[in-house]
Design an enzyme around this catalytic site. Structure first.
Site, PDB file in Angstrom:
ATOM      1  N   ASP A  69       0.848  -1.189   0.000  1.00 31.83           N
ATOM      2  CA  ASP A  69       0.000   0.000   0.000  1.00 31.83           C
ATOM      3  C   ASP A  69       0.885   1.239   0.000  1.00 31.83           C
ATOM      4  O   ASP A  69       2.040   1.199   0.417  1.00 31.83           O
ATOM      5  CB  ASP A  69      -0.968   0.003   1.186  1.00 31.83           C
ATOM      6  CG  ASP A  69      -0.369  -0.570   2.457  1.00 31.83           C
ATOM      7  OD1 ASP A  69       0.873  -0.681   2.541  1.00 31.83           O
ATOM      8  OD2 ASP A  69      -1.130  -0.916   3.371  1.00 31.83           O
ATOM      9  N   GLU A 127      -6.051   3.128   3.512  1.00 33.50           N
ATOM     10  CA  GLU A 127      -6.554   3.663   4.774  1.00 33.50           C
ATOM     11  C   GLU A 127      -7.999   4.150   4.706  1.00 33.50           C
ATOM     12  O   GLU A 127      -8.704   4.117   5.707  1.00 33.50           O
ATOM     13  CB  GLU A 127      -5.667   4.828   5.241  1.00 33.50           C
ATOM     14  CG  GLU A 127      -4.235   4.444   5.575  1.00 33.50           C
ATOM     15  CD  GLU A 127      -4.103   3.699   6.886  1.00 33.50           C
ATOM     16  OE1 GLU A 127      -5.118   3.529   7.585  1.00 33.50           O
ATOM     17  OE2 GLU A 127      -2.979   3.280   7.214  1.00 33.50           O
TER      18      GLU A 127
END
Length: 376
Positions: A69, A127
């Site tokens: 990520d 997120e």
């Protein structure tokens, strides 16, 4: 050979919120093109602010995926590091480490053409927007969809050299809850002429705790937390509206769905008993439980158990959430914790990683992926 520490520090200074990672993507592309120059078996594609790097194998019987990520958090950094971010954003969840390790693995595994295909996924918006789900549902993988998927997350309370995972569920599935009670405002002196939304919301918060204690099997795990409440304007006005913002977390999707169902029923029941209306939003999206494939997890754990520089830990599940769970619901794979020896926890303004983890991770994980990439 790329400089891992320099790359990590550059990435650390430019954290960006999900789907806004334009500087991050540009920097990643610069390093990736340095790594893959003159290597005709490698292709690069962009998807919004994400990236996919595909190494076509000489035999190409299967595709092994590695996911990282790339987004940061809306946190003001307080580490006092010379390379600290200064834009009200921070890599407080360690995604700068994740990206740097991925780049190191790409360099190591692209030294020669592998037998099997390899896909490196640089995924945005872990997120806030479940970027893995967005990419999967949006067709970003095309013909490059992995047969197996692997990924890591740093963990501050583990030391460099620690690798921790299990053969079952590693992370919880999460569901964001937004609930508004709508009553009738009025003067504090005349409550009988109003309908107090604050009282209804407070009553709901206490009642909702019975879901875990009375509806969920004691042998299962679930959490219902409301961390935010907004209601009213001043002391002598009865609140017309009350807003609650919370989260549901569980280790199985079945329990998550049960908890969502009971929460909805309770909210409607409280609203009816107070003669109010509600606006309820349940947003789970791509944050499913991270369920490791038992066979692949055993294989990975056996490998690191026999690595002299690694300390393999068979660890219990955690109630943290991760959108890699969505990809692992579609593709068999494994996620694991990587120790970074930080005194401050994840999402802390003072979280600092021991940069010694970079060389360790690239070397140890690189050996594992090299076996996967070149197995007949």
């Amino acid at each position: 050979m790329i400089n891992l520490i320099e790359i990590r520090r550059q990435l650390h200074q430019i954290p960006e919120i999900g789907l806004e990672e334009h500087k991050t993507q540009k920097y990643l592309l610069t390093i990736i093109h340095q790594i893959i120059q003159n290597k005709s078996f490698i292709q690069v594609e962009t998807w919004q602010t994400g990236l996919l790097v595909y190494l076509k194998g000489s035999q190409g019987q299967k595709t092994i995926g590695w996911r990282t990520d790339i987004d940061g958090l809306p946190v003001e950094e307080l580490t006092n590091l010379p390379f600290a971010s200064k834009n009200g954003r921070m890599h407080a969840c360690g995604h700068d480490i994740h990206m740097t390790v991925a780049l190191g693995l790409l360099e190591k595994l692209s030294e020669s053409q592998p037998k099997n295909n390899l896909l490196f996924l640089f995924q945005p918006a872990e997120e806030n927007e479940a970027g893995g789900k967005l990419m999967y549902d949006g067709g970003a993988f095309k013909n490059w969809l992995p047969d197996e998927f692997y990924g890591l997350h740093v963990r501050p309370d583990l030391k460099v050299g620690d690798i921790a995972t299990n053969e079952q569920t590693l992370f919880a599935g999460t569901c964001e809850v937004e609930l508004t009670f709508v009553g009738t405002g009025g003067h504090a002196a005349f409550p009988h002429t109003a309908n107090d939304a604050l009282v209804a919301a407070a009553y709901f918060v206490t009642q909702v705790q019975t879901i875990v204690s009375r509806n969920v099997d004691p042998l299962d795990s679930a959490v219902v937390t409301f961390g935010k409440m907004e209601a009213g304007t001043t002391n002598n006005i009865i609140a017309e509206r009350a807003f609650l913002h919370g989260t549901i977390r569980s280790l199985t999707q079945e329990v998550n769905e049960l908890t969502q169902k009971r929460l909805t029923e309770l909210a409607k029941g409280v609203a009816q008993s107070f003669d109010m209306t509600i606006d309820l939003k349940l947003k789970q999206g791509g944050y499913l439980p991270v369920e490791n494939n038992p066979k692949l997890a055993k294989e990975l754990m056996d490998f690191f158990r026999n690595e002299t520089k690694a300390n393999l830990i068979d660890i219990a599940p955690a109630m943290t959430g991760e959108d890699f769970g969505y990809l692992l619901s579609k593709i068999p794979g494994v996620m694991f914790w990587l120790g970074i020896n930080s005194e401050a926890p994840l999402h802390s303004q003072k979280m600092q990683a021991d940069e010694g983890v970079l060389d360790f991770a690239v070397e140890a994980i690189g050996q594992f992926l090299d076996i996967k990439a070149n197995r007949n």
